[in-house]
Scaffold this motif. Structure first.
Motif, PDB file in Angstrom:
ATOM      1  N   THR A  18       0.808  -1.228   0.000  1.00 61.20           N
ATOM      2  CA  THR A  18       0.000   0.000   0.000  1.00 61.20           C
ATOM      3  C   THR A  18       0.838   1.273   0.000  1.00 61.20           C
ATOM      4  O   THR A  18       0.305   2.358  -0.236  1.00 61.20           O
ATOM      5  CB  THR A  18      -0.931   0.039   1.230  1.00 61.20           C
ATOM      6  N   ASP A 112      -7.688  -3.053   4.200  1.00 59.77           N
ATOM      7  CA  ASP A 112      -7.149  -4.374   3.926  1.00 59.77           C
ATOM      8  C   ASP A 112      -8.270  -5.408   3.993  1.00 59.77           C
ATOM      9  O   ASP A 112      -9.181  -5.306   4.819  1.00 59.77           O
ATOM     10  CB  ASP A 112      -6.068  -4.713   4.944  1.00 59.77           C
ATOM     11  N   SER A 132      -8.224  -3.610  -0.356  1.00 56.67           N
ATOM     12  CA  SER A 132      -6.842  -3.890  -0.743  1.00 56.67           C
ATOM     13  C   SER A 132      -6.578  -5.376  -0.516  1.00 56.67           C
ATOM     14  O   SER A 132      -6.619  -5.858   0.617  1.00 56.67           O
ATOM     15  CB  SER A 132      -5.889  -3.037   0.105  1.00 56.67           C
TER      16      SER A 132
END
Length: 414
Positions: A18, A112, A132
């Motif tokens: 990220t 996430d 993500s």
């Protein structure tokens, strides 16, 4: 100025992909706030984001290798999700409070996939929620993980049916309006779009995913990491890089096997042994080895000829991004699936974690170095990963979604 909220709950392999997104969002004039475990403060602040720390989620010691020797195996007698419930409850409430009570008005959130209420939090904040995904994408059509993960999945299902879990989420629903999520889909992307850090070519059954899944390849960005050794190789010796990642990396027996396998080889060996390994405990380190607790991986991979790895998605992708063939020794969770995919595409050799010997290690490396196909196939995967677009493509997709969301919202107001 648009304001972005990142939420992450687990280790390096979830954070590192990220960082490129964070930097690119800020380069495009966005303000980024990042909620993560306190141990990642320095890394995230170095990237330029505003950091908010939460209680660290640590697996019980019985989850990991006992005495640093045995590879991961889910113990039959451990009820891991139940043991972690108190920490999980504290962590989730800390994150919710930080997101809902912030003085910032966020325009969208990126979370996430393991933060399984991310989509719900986006719904409450009334902003787009982007997931993500730091391993292979999964859905109901892709049952791709190994036996250890299936075992963990059964425990997660048991946990989700328990009174403790239902009581906790009844509390969250009453206090915050969060609806009870289905934990059986914890590994599936649940965002309005899902940013997946691999290429459609490397993704298992890539054709089975719809447009909500954006395959952007590894998010490779400069991590500004220092290196206390030289990579100069005037003798043109082959460079072998060895690392078992940041979790399953404290097996003294494995490292001793590497010394025996490559100590007499006409090659330069760089080995990362993790912060929990006392390097002074090694009886004798061969002269062609450089051994460190931590190695700036991307810098080494740019010059490596072979990468011996545990097969974590992040490390595997970084190796292949730089066209490096792999020797994979998968330990747990998604690693067997990742390793098998590499072998299926001809870019590496898989060694069973219970069958590692100096002889097998050396034979595998020699086979890769003396054959053209491994290098050719790693280059093919690497090309697909680089062409996927990386963090810049990821930010394009995120901003495109947010533009569409704003247009829809404006239309509804009319």
């Amino acid at each position: 100025m648009k304001r972005v909220l990142f939420i992450n709950v687990f280790g390096e392999g979830h954070i590192n992909p990220t960082i490129g997104l964070v930097k690119e969002l800020m380069n495009r004039g966005k303000k980024v706030t990042y909620i993560a475990g306190e141990e990642f403060r320095e890394k995230i602040e170095k990237a330029g984001a505003t950091f908010i720390g939460h209680k660290t989620m640590e697996f019980p010691k019985t989850f990991g290798p006992p005495n640093g020797e045995a590879p991961f195996k889910m113990p039959e007698n451990v009820e891991a999700p139940f043991k972690m419930l108190d920490t999980l409850k504290e962590m989730i409430e800390e994150i919710i409070e930080a997101a809902l009570n912030s003085s910032e008005q966020y325009d969208y959130i990126i979370y996430d996939s393991m933060f399984f209420i991310g989509n719900e939090l986006g719904r409450i904040l009334k902003v787009p929620a982007i997931c993500s995904v730091t391993t292979f994408a999964m859905n109901e059509n892709t049952k791709i993980l190994g036996e250890e993960t299936k075992e963990m999945g059964s425990k997660i299902q048991e946990f989700s049916n328990s009174p403790l879990y239902k009581e906790f989420f009844a509390h969250l629903q009453g206090k915050y309006g969060i609806k009870l999520p289905d934990l059986s889909t914890i590994f599936n992307g649940s965002g309005m779009i899902n940013i997946v850090y691999t290429s459609k070519y490397f993704q298992i059954h890539g054709e089975r995913f719809d447009e909500r899944y954006k395959f952007i390849g590894p998010s490779i960005a400069d991590r500004n990491e220092d290196m206390d050794f030289s990579l100069e190789n005037n003798n043109k010796k082959k460079l072998i890089y060895i690392s078992l990642g940041t979790i399953f990396n404290n097996s003294i027996n494995f490292y001793e096997s590497c010394f025996k396998a490559f100590g007499n080889m006409d090659a330069k060996i760089i080995m990362s042994v993790g912060n929990n390994t006392d390097i002074s405990a090694f009886k004798s380190i061969p002269s062609n080895f450089i051994v460190r607790n931590y190695v700036p991986q991307l810098k080494v991979l740019k010059q490596a000829d072979v990468f011996i790895t545990h097969g974590g998605m992040n490390s595997t992708s970084e190796g292949l991004y730089y066209d490096v063939p792999l020797v994979l020794i998968p330990q747990t969770i998604d690693q067997p699936a990742v390793a098998n995919r590499v072998a299926q595409l001809g870019a590496g050799i898989v060694i069973d974690k219970d069958k590692v010997t100096p002889e097998i290690l050396k034979q595998s490396v020699v086979k890769i170095l003396t054959g053209d196909n491994f290098k050719m196939n790693s280059e093919k995967i690497g090309k697909s990963l680089r062409e996927a677009g990386g963090y810049k493509k990821g930010v394009d997709e995120i901003l495109n979604l947010c533009d569409i969301h704003e247009e829809v919202a404006a239309g509804n107001e009319k």
